[in-house]
Design a protein around this motif. Structure first.
Motif, PDB file in Angstrom:
ATOM      1  N   ARG A 205       7.061  12.308  -2.924  1.00  0.00           N
ATOM      2  CA  ARG A 205       7.246  13.377  -1.943  1.00  0.00           C
ATOM      3  C   ARG A 205       7.202  14.752  -2.607  1.00  0.00           C
ATOM      4  N   GLN A 210       6.223  17.159   0.299  1.00  0.00           N
ATOM      5  CA  GLN A 210       6.791  16.680   1.549  1.00  0.00           C
ATOM      6  C   GLN A 210       8.315  16.783   1.569  1.00  0.00           C
ATOM      7  N   THR A 213      11.069  17.706   4.840  1.00  0.00           N
ATOM      8  CA  THR A 213      10.369  17.397   6.088  1.00  0.00           C
ATOM      9  C   THR A 213      10.762  15.985   6.493  1.00  0.00           C
ATOM     10  N   TRP A 216       7.717  12.069   6.478  1.00  0.00           N
ATOM     11  CA  TRP A 216       7.607  10.929   5.549  1.00  0.00           C
ATOM     12  C   TRP A 216       8.021   9.625   6.194  1.00  0.00           C
ATOM     13  N   SER A 221       2.170   7.928   6.529  1.00  0.00           N
ATOM     14  CA  SER A 221       2.388   8.957   5.523  1.00  0.00           C
ATOM     15  C   SER A 221       2.108   8.405   4.128  1.00  0.00           C
TER      16      SER A 221
END
Length: 424
Positions: A205, A210, A213, A216, A221
């Motif tokens: 991530r 990411q 957020t 995920w 994703s």
């Protein structure tokens, strides 16, 4: 009155209060502040967003908290070994400058301080709309810890960090003869496989930006819950241990190495059958794959339990706990007590069976339960260390005593040629 009945209680108090009273008070105040700020930050979020956000925040910080727990317990292991007749430095072939239990606790203290502080800052900044600053908190924390671990400078216990990294390299590539520290640390890594899986997801991530957020959570994703990397990382410590056993068999030709390799191979179907739930139809999973998953998990749990008791510990060791140099009320509570025997057997069996829950991909969304079970697995490994190291020490001393007796006792030819033993 209590102290009069426990004259050596100060040994245990030294264990719990290695820091000064002032430091303990500051530590508790800091913990209360982090809890208060974190709770207020979470309460500022909407109810529908709160659980998903906590799940993401937990993903970044729970593996580091479990690492801190393992370091704390390893310090307790070393403290107990220092009070006993087990020479752990000789067992692990450590240099004279190896870290003591106090230095281990010092590292654990810093990690215990830094990780919740970063988590509190993450929650506070995100709840107050500073998303970019919140996203930088776990990235900064991981970067600092990685730089400290890999730093080539003579600081932060360079020799011990080098020993740890070298052992990790030998575990990943078992090209040389396997030593006791190699497979000992590899066994500990199998208990930390869920930690490695969460570290992989956190790193994924961060690389793909990411952080902070909730996208995920989606299956499509890159770092989502259906990622193929999750079972691969979960199974990696067991594969490393599997190849170690094969290398040991190549060097020693002992069949027990193959049986040990078979034990680690039984973890593979448990992990991958569980991961199949995300890639097959639900009715196919329930009717075909789930029964196979249950059977494989039972086989692995019982096989691992048998190996712990019979091979790693040697069943005869459970009739005692290693003798202490300076017996105290706490050591007398353990030594030769039957309840220790039943506790070790029962807890090890139960926690071996819960192994499937914490490693099963289709159960990992219950993150608080998985965290608790993983922490219990760390505790199981903590008590496993005592018996495993003592068993190895007993083998070393028995071998040394045998070699010494062989050197002292004269051979048969020497006895025949001894003039004092003949009358002409």
């Amino acid at each position: 009155l209590l102290i009069s009945h426990l004259p050596d209680l100060h040994l245990f108090l030294k264990l719990l209060m290695s820091m000064s009273l002032f430091q303990v008070i500051l530590f508790l105040l800091w913990g209360l502040c982090c809890c208060k700020i974190g709770w207020d930050s979470v309460m500022r979020m909407s109810v529908d967003l709160r659980d998903l956000f906590l799940y993401e925040a937990f993903l970044y910080y729970n593996p580091l908290l479990l690492v801190a727990l393992m370091i704390w317990l390893w310090g307790v292991n070393l403290w107990v070994f220092a009070q006993s007749s087990v020479n752990y430095a000789k067992v692990f072939d450590l240099s004279q400058t190896h870290l003591s239990h106090r230095e281990i606790w010092r590292c654990a203290t810093w990690l215990t301080l830094v990780v919740p502080t970063s988590m509190t800052a993450y929650l506070y900044l995100y709840s107050h709309g500073e998303v970019s600053l919140a996203a930088s908190q776990p990235v900064l924390l991981y970067a600092i810890l990685l730089m400290i671990l890999l730093s080539p400078f003579d600081m932060f216990y360079l020799s011990s960090r080098f020993f740890f990294l070298r052992t990790m390299w030998r575990i990943a590539l078992p090209l040389q003869a396997i030593t006791f520290p190699d497979f000992f640390m590899a066994d500990i890594f199998t208990s930390m496989s869920k930690v490695f899986s969460d570290l992989e997801r956190s790193g994924c991530r961060m690389v793909h930006r990411q952080v902070a957020t909730i996208a995920w959570f989606e299956a499509d994703s890159i770092c989502g819950s259906h990622s193929v990397a999750i079972p691969l990382v979960l199974v990696l410590p067991y594969l490393c241990r599997f190849f170690q056993c094969l290398r040991q068999y190549k060097d020693t030709k002992e069949k027990t190495c193959l049986l040990n390799a078979l034990k680690y191979s039984t973890a593979v179907p448990v992990i991958f059958l569980s991961a199949l739930k995300y890639h097959v139809f639900p009715d196919v999973w329930i009717s075909f794959y789930r029964p196979l998953w249950l059977i494989s998990s039972v086989v692995n749990s019982l096989y691992s339990f048998y190996w712990d008791i019979k091979r790693d510990w040697d069943l005869s060791i459970l009739t005692r706990i290693f003798m202490f140099k300076n017996p105290s009320a706490w050591s007398n509570l353990l030594y030769g007590r039957s309840w220790v025997f039943y506790w070790v057997l029962g807890s090890n069996l139960i926690l071996r069976c819960t192994w499937t829950y914490k490693l099963s991909a289709h159960l990992r969304h219950n993150y608080l339960t998985v965290f608790a079970i993983t922490a219990l697995e760390v505790v199981r490994r903590f008590q496993w260390v005592f018996f495993r190291v003592e068993n190895e020490w007993n083998k070393m001393t028995a071998k040394q005593n045998f070699e010494m007796s062989s050197d002292v006792m004269p051979s048969e030819s020497d006895r025949l040629l001894d003039s004092n033993s003949h009358k002409v």
